[in-house]
Design an enzyme around this catalytic site. Structure first.
Site, PDB file in Angstrom:
ATOM      1  N   ASP A  11       0.857  -1.183   0.000  1.00 61.31           N
ATOM      2  CA  ASP A  11       0.000   0.000   0.000  1.00 61.31           C
ATOM      3  C   ASP A  11       0.893   1.233   0.000  1.00 61.31           C
ATOM      4  O   ASP A  11       1.774   1.369   0.845  1.00 61.31           O
ATOM      5  CB  ASP A  11      -0.881   0.019   1.265  1.00 61.31           C
ATOM      6  CG  ASP A  11      -1.995  -1.018   1.189  1.00 61.31           C
ATOM      7  OD1 ASP A  11      -2.125  -1.660   0.125  1.00 61.31           O
ATOM      8  OD2 ASP A  11      -2.722  -1.183   2.188  1.00 61.31           O
ATOM      9  N   ASP A 130     -13.832  -6.063  -4.632  1.00 64.33           N
ATOM     10  CA  ASP A 130     -14.023  -6.286  -3.196  1.00 64.33           C
ATOM     11  C   ASP A 130     -15.438  -6.814  -2.994  1.00 64.33           C
ATOM     12  O   ASP A 130     -16.396  -6.190  -3.475  1.00 64.33           O
ATOM     13  CB  ASP A 130     -13.880  -4.968  -2.416  1.00 64.33           C
ATOM     14  CG  ASP A 130     -12.487  -4.345  -2.587  1.00 64.33           C
ATOM     15  OD1 ASP A 130     -11.514  -5.107  -2.682  1.00 64.33           O
ATOM     16  OD2 ASP A 130     -12.399  -3.103  -2.639  1.00 64.33           O
TER      17      ASP A 130
END
Lengths: 261, 210
Positions: A11, A130
């Protein structure tokens, strides 16, 4: 036979890695280039940068990160996060990214997957998805999953299986599938969700969310039939090295690329 | 002029291949100029995307003739991915659109789509097992893995062109050679240490020319 891939995900915010602490062999754990090079030397099969930068200006930093990584890391690089135009895709690909992953932008405009696939080829386009389980009682005991957008914050009302078929039709070359139920739990991937998705499409599926043990990775690749596993916490916090993961999977009979061969 | 020229046909990610060449002490120049390409000592011809578009663009940009000259002069040429496919005569990809665009036809054979039932594109790390001895694969483990990403594969008319085979449902040709004309379906610039070794071996092939 294709090797099962182990893919570290970093990330990145404003050009810096935001997760992970236990790195003994590198000077600056916050430097995405150094972290990518470290995982590369350990035998990672691919690197994913997920850009979680909020501001548009800050997002330019990811291009620089990709360029510098591509100078020293000679394995595939995927970049996701905030990609909402073919122009931005092009900039990233020209900077050394091999694939771009689209999530919210594809949900808003599925045609963007198609434009990307037509312009750059399906092999460049990853659909990141997701999803969350829908309560079983509501659905007469059949398993269903709902797709979320905006980093898992917004329910879309879309059924996962319908959406994966649509992204495949639109020309996505791979699916990066994150289980929101499993993500961060270290309790294992949602192998039922993986199996349902790998059954519904022909394109490769990368499993994400929930890895805590080596068995979890094995299950995602066998029960879930995933082509690759994305791993964040277990790598970033040093629970396992990529070599340990690969040795384990190889000992269980799965094809993996030996590190540094 | 640099000895090694990477052909810029407008379709490929040239940054990685350029940097990978530098990493193994090759010192390439990127060019789309047919004169520079035709005069190079050796050429790397990368490509991604569609056979049709690329073949058409090559003709329009006069790259076809330049590359055919390189082939005719028997200089080392390494085609990568679509660049390898374009060494062949024709592709099912263009036949599908009823718009038969020819490749360079430097190696006779076809470019075919993977049959239904296999996940396509074939993406990821797979072994390229050499079928004989060739300096391109020197020093590499026999089970070395390379990074692939493609939906079409080449089928040479003659077995003697096949340099390496890869198993994906069936064994397909993942590297070809006809003298100094070489092609690989995988991406050496994305194949870690094995890919860098292969590029370095190509460098030796260049150095061995007189």
């Amino acid at each position: 036979m294709l090797a099962k891939r182990i893919i570290p995900c970093l990330d990145v915010r404003d050009g810096r890695v935001v997760k992970g602490t236990r790195f003994v062999n590198i000077r600056d754990a916050g430097d995405p280039v150094e972290r990518a090079a470290f995982y590369n030397s350990e035998g990672a099969d691919e690197i994913v940068f997920l850009d979680i930068t909020a501001s548009v200006e800050g997002r330019r930093a990811i291009i620089d990160v990709v360029r510098k990584t591509a100078e020293v890391v000679f394995i595939p690089l995927t970049v996701g996060g905030g990609i909402d135009s073919t122009l931005f895709m092009q900039e990233l690909l020209q900077s050394g990214a091999d694939k771009v992953s689209l999530n919210t932008a594809a949900l808003k405009n599925p045609g963007l997957l198609k434009e990307g696939a037509e312009q750059f080829g399906s092999q460049c386009i990853v659909a990141a998805i997701d999803a969350c389980r829908v309560d079983k009682t509501v659905q007469n005991d059949t398993l269903k999953w709902e797709v979320y957008s905006h980093g898992g914050r917004k329910a879309t009302g879309r059924d996962l299986i319908e959406w994966v078929k649509e992204v495949e039709d639109m020309g996505a070359g791979e699916i990066l599938l994150t289980s929101m139920d499993a993500d961060g739990t270290l309790d294992g991937y949602d192998t039922e969700m993986l199996a349902a998705v790998t059954d519904a499409v022909d394109i490769p599926v990368i499993a994400s969310g929930g890895a805590g043990t080596l068995e979890h990775l094995y299950d995602a690749l066998t029960k879930g039939n995933a082509h690759a596993v994305l791993a964040a916490s277990i790598l970033h916090y040093g629970t396992f090295t990529i070599t340990e993961i690969k040795d384990y999977l190889a000992s269980k009979g799965l094809p993996v690329r030996p590190a540094n061969k | 002029m640099k000895e090694l020229v990477i052909v810029d046909s407008g379709s490929a990610n040239l940054y990685s291949i350029y940097k990978a060449c530098e990493m193994v002490s090759l010192n390439p120049q990127i060019s789309n100029n047919p004169v520079i390409i035709a005069a190079a000592k050796a050429v790397i011809f990368p490509g991604v995307g569609f056979f049709d578009h690329a073949a058409k663009a090559m003709k329009e940009n006069k790259l076809t003739d330049a590359l055919l000259k390189v082939v005719a002069d028997k200089k080392p040429l390494l085609g990568i991915c679509l660049g390898m496919q374009l060494l062949f005569s024709e592709s099912e990809e263009s036949i599908k659109t009823k718009n038969v665009v020819r490749g360079l036809n430097a190696i006779s054979g076809k470019v075919k789509r993977f049959p239904a039932g296999l996940p396509v594109p074939h993406v990821g790390w797979n072994k390229a097992v050499p079928v004989g001895k060739h300096s391109l694969f020197e020093g590499l483990y026999e089970d070395a893995y390379f990074y692939f990403t493609h939906s079409y594969y080449v089928l040479p008319d003659q077995n003697r062109y096949t340099l390496a085979l890869t198993e994906y449902g069936f064994p397909f040709t993942s590297a070809v050679a006809d003298g100094n004309l070489i092609g690989v379906q995988f991406h050496p610039e994305k194949s870690g240490p094995a890919g860098l070794r292969l590029l370095s071996n190509f460098g030796k092939i260049i150095a061995d020319q007189h």
